[in-house]
Write an enzyme that holds these catalytic residues in place. Sequence first.
Site, PDB file in Angstrom:
ATOM      1  N   CYS A  79       0.680  -1.039   0.170  1.00  0.00           N
ATOM      2  CA  CYS A  79      -0.178   0.150   0.115  1.00  0.00           C
ATOM      3  C   CYS A  79       0.865   1.311   0.089  1.00  0.00           C
ATOM      4  CB  CYS A  79      -0.973  -0.165   0.918  1.00  0.00           C
ATOM      5  SG  CYS A  79      -2.565   0.845   0.845  1.00  0.00           S
ATOM      6  N   HIS A 170      -3.474  -5.031   1.818  1.00  0.00           N
ATOM      7  CA  HIS A 170      -2.855  -5.123   3.177  1.00  0.00           C
ATOM      8  C   HIS A 170      -2.727  -6.637   3.637  1.00  0.00           C
ATOM      9  CE1 HIS A 170      -2.618  -0.852   4.871  1.00  0.00           C
ATOM     10  NE2 HIS A 170      -3.375  -0.720   4.127  1.00  0.00           N
ATOM     11  N   GLU A 172      -1.138  -7.922   5.776  1.00  0.00           N
ATOM     12  CA  GLU A 172      -1.036  -8.263   7.145  1.00  0.00           C
ATOM     13  C   GLU A 172      -2.267  -8.221   8.181  1.00  0.00           C
ATOM     14  OE1 GLU A 172      -0.619  -5.643   5.843  1.00  0.00           O
ATOM     15  OE2 GLU A 172      -1.376  -3.857   7.109  1.00  0.00           O
TER      16      GLU A 172
HETATM   17  N1  GLN Z   1      -3.282   2.085   3.666  1.00  0.00           N
HETATM   18  C1  GLN Z   1      -2.733   2.900   2.806  1.00  0.00           C
HETATM   19  O1  GLN Z   1      -1.157   2.553   2.929  1.00  0.00           O
HETATM   20  C2  GLN Z   1      -2.988   3.819   2.057  1.00  0.00           C
HETATM   21  C3  GLN Z   1      -1.837   4.778   1.290  1.00  0.00           C
HETATM   22  C4  GLN Z   1      -2.360   6.269   1.306  1.00  0.00           C
HETATM   23  N2  GLN Z   1      -3.565   6.606   0.460  1.00  0.00           N
HETATM   24  C5  GLN Z   1      -1.020   6.782   0.809  1.00  0.00           C
HETATM   25  O2  GLN Z   1      -1.300   7.497  -0.570  1.00  0.00           O
HETATM   26  O3  GLN Z   1      -0.065   6.956   1.124  1.00  0.00           O
END
Ligand code: GLN
Length: 196
Positions: A79, A170, A172
């Site tokens: 992410c 995610h 985890e």
């Molecule tokens: N759950 C997340 O890691 C979101 C990422 C977040 N939207 C970003 O731009 O960093």
Amino acid sequence: MTTIGVLALQGAFREHIRSVEASGAKGILVKRIEQLDEIDGLIIPGGESTTIRRLIDKYNFLEPIRQFGKQGKPIFGTCAGLILLASEIDGSYDVHLGLMDIRVRRNAFGRQRESFEADLDIKGVADQYNAVFIRAPYIEGVGKEASVLATYKGNIVAAQQDNFLACSFHPELTDDHRITEHFVKMVEEAKKSLAS
Ligand SMILES: NC(=O)CC[C@H](N)C(=O)O
């Protein structure tokens, strides 16, 4: 034993330790650059990429993490971690680590879909993988060195390039550790080839 560090500046780092340990490796929280010498692979967790970057700069992690990756040691970005690895973000080359040849769009699923779950087939890793997305980015395209591991509704949500692995979701947050297990295998193989 194979030791995997989780960059513990901001975001969902503790949960990754649980997933790493369930996947048969030792997990440690990385808060200082010296700890990069103690680990065989690094996970950059989800959170807020701009905040993580601010702390990366504050604790002087940028070049040491780049060198860690350039030595062939595996890095897994999830992410926000994927955003930190990318070579292009929202059409701009003003990036963070820039280690992976992927073009990323932040918050790409829009406000209606702030968080959702989807079943994915992750090539060579897992079928029917229940992925949790939270304000997730997606990958608009990958360079020729990178390969696409999974898509969701036509958008790339997981990719690998040599010793780099990245996903939009995610891993985890569920008890399905198959993608973390895949990363642990990457780390074990890199450890062997770097030792020989
Ligand atoms: N759950 C997340 O890691 C979101 C990422 C977040 N939207 C970003 O731009 O960093």
